[in-house]
Design a protein around this motif. Structure first.
Motif, PDB file in Angstrom:
ATOM      1  N   CYS A   1      12.942  -3.645  51.177  1.00  0.00           N
ATOM      2  CA  CYS A   1      11.514  -3.362  51.062  1.00  0.00           C
ATOM      3  C   CYS A   1      11.101  -2.066  51.745  1.00  0.00           C
ATOM      4  O   CYS A   1      10.094  -1.494  51.400  1.00  0.00           O
ATOM      5  N   SER A   2      11.845  -1.641  52.720  1.00  0.00           N
ATOM      6  CA  SER A   2      11.445  -0.421  53.417  1.00  0.00           C
ATOM      7  C   SER A   2      11.810   0.800  52.586  1.00  0.00           C
ATOM      8  O   SER A   2      12.795   0.809  51.863  1.00  0.00           O
ATOM      9  N   SER A   3      10.967   1.802  52.679  1.00  0.00           N
ATOM     10  CA  SER A   3      11.228   3.038  51.955  1.00  0.00           C
ATOM     11  C   SER A   3      11.042   4.201  52.923  1.00  0.00           C
ATOM     12  O   SER A   3       9.909   4.605  53.184  1.00  0.00           O
ATOM     13  N   PRO A   4      12.152   4.718  53.472  1.00  0.00           N
ATOM     14  CA  PRO A   4      12.059   5.838  54.417  1.00  0.00           C
ATOM     15  C   PRO A   4      11.287   7.011  53.803  1.00  0.00           C
ATOM     16  O   PRO A   4      11.475   7.344  52.638  1.00  0.00           O
ATOM     17  N   THR A   5      10.415   7.595  54.599  1.00  0.00           N
ATOM     18  CA  THR A   5       9.520   8.636  54.124  1.00  0.00           C
ATOM     19  C   THR A   5       9.510   9.800  55.099  1.00  0.00           C
ATOM     20  O   THR A   5       9.600   9.602  56.304  1.00  0.00           O
TER      21      THR A   5
ATOM     22  N   THR B   1       9.827   8.379  58.835  1.00  0.00           N
ATOM     23  CA  THR B   1       9.282   7.049  59.066  1.00  0.00           C
ATOM     24  C   THR B   1      10.123   6.006  58.347  1.00  0.00           C
ATOM     25  O   THR B   1      10.853   6.324  57.408  1.00  0.00           O
ATOM     26  N   LYS B   2       9.992   4.764  58.792  1.00  0.00           N
ATOM     27  CA  LYS B   2      10.709   3.668  58.148  1.00  0.00           C
ATOM     28  C   LYS B   2      10.036   3.255  56.849  1.00  0.00           C
ATOM     29  O   LYS B   2      10.689   2.866  55.901  1.00  0.00           O
ATOM     30  N   ASP B   3       8.710   3.316  56.816  1.00  0.00           N
ATOM     31  CA  ASP B   3       7.930   2.913  55.657  1.00  0.00           C
ATOM     32  C   ASP B   3       6.916   3.995  55.296  1.00  0.00           C
ATOM     33  O   ASP B   3       6.625   4.871  56.097  1.00  0.00           O
ATOM     34  N   THR B   4       6.343   3.879  54.114  1.00  0.00           N
ATOM     35  CA  THR B   4       5.324   4.829  53.680  1.00  0.00           C
ATOM     36  C   THR B   4       4.098   4.701  54.582  1.00  0.00           C
ATOM     37  O   THR B   4       3.633   3.597  54.831  1.00  0.00           O
TER      38      THR B   4
ATOM     39  N   LYS C   1       0.327   4.567  56.044  1.00  0.00           N
ATOM     40  CA  LYS C   1      -0.918   3.998  55.537  1.00  0.00           C
ATOM     41  C   LYS C   1      -2.076   4.890  55.979  1.00  0.00           C
ATOM     42  O   LYS C   1      -2.062   5.448  57.056  1.00  0.00           O
TER      43      LYS C   1
ATOM     44  N   PHE D   1       1.392   5.902  61.264  1.00  0.00           N
ATOM     45  CA  PHE D   1       2.738   5.422  60.981  1.00  0.00           C
ATOM     46  C   PHE D   1       3.539   5.340  62.268  1.00  0.00           C
ATOM     47  O   PHE D   1       3.124   5.837  63.307  1.00  0.00           O
TER      48      PHE D   1
ATOM     49  N   LYS E   1       9.209  10.381  49.718  1.00  0.00           N
ATOM     50  CA  LYS E   1      10.253   9.394  50.023  1.00  0.00           C
ATOM     51  C   LYS E   1      11.574  10.098  50.267  1.00  0.00           C
ATOM     52  O   LYS E   1      11.925  11.041  49.556  1.00  0.00           O
TER      53      LYS E   1
END
Length: 74
Positions: A21-25, A37-40, A42, A52, A72
């Motif tokens: 589920c995580s999408s490095p960004t 970052t580990k996730d997109t 917000k 973030f 991403k």
């Protein structure tokens, strides 16, 4: 016996699903600073900031105007 036999594969499947589920960004600021970052990130409603957590665990909040790109990681 059946719970042990079924429990381990289900636990492994759940962990693999959560890991996907995580999408490095990469967040790049106007001054060239980059954050991984580990996730997109917000954006908060109305205040115009990106929030973030970078890969070192540091909580970062920057103005949306200061952000050049959010992409991403491949």
């Amino acid at each position: 016996m059946n719970i042990r036999v079924l429990g381990l594969p289900l636990a492994v499947a759940a962990l693999l699903a959560l890991g996907g589920c995580s999408s490095p960004t990469v967040v790049t600021l106007q001054n060239g600073t980059q954050y991984l970052t580990k996730d997109t990130p917000k954006t908060k409603n109305g205040d115009g900031f990106y929030e973030f957590v970078d890969i070192s665990g540091k909580h970062v909040k920057v103005k949306a105007d200061d952000v050049a790109t959010v992409r991403k990681e491949k």
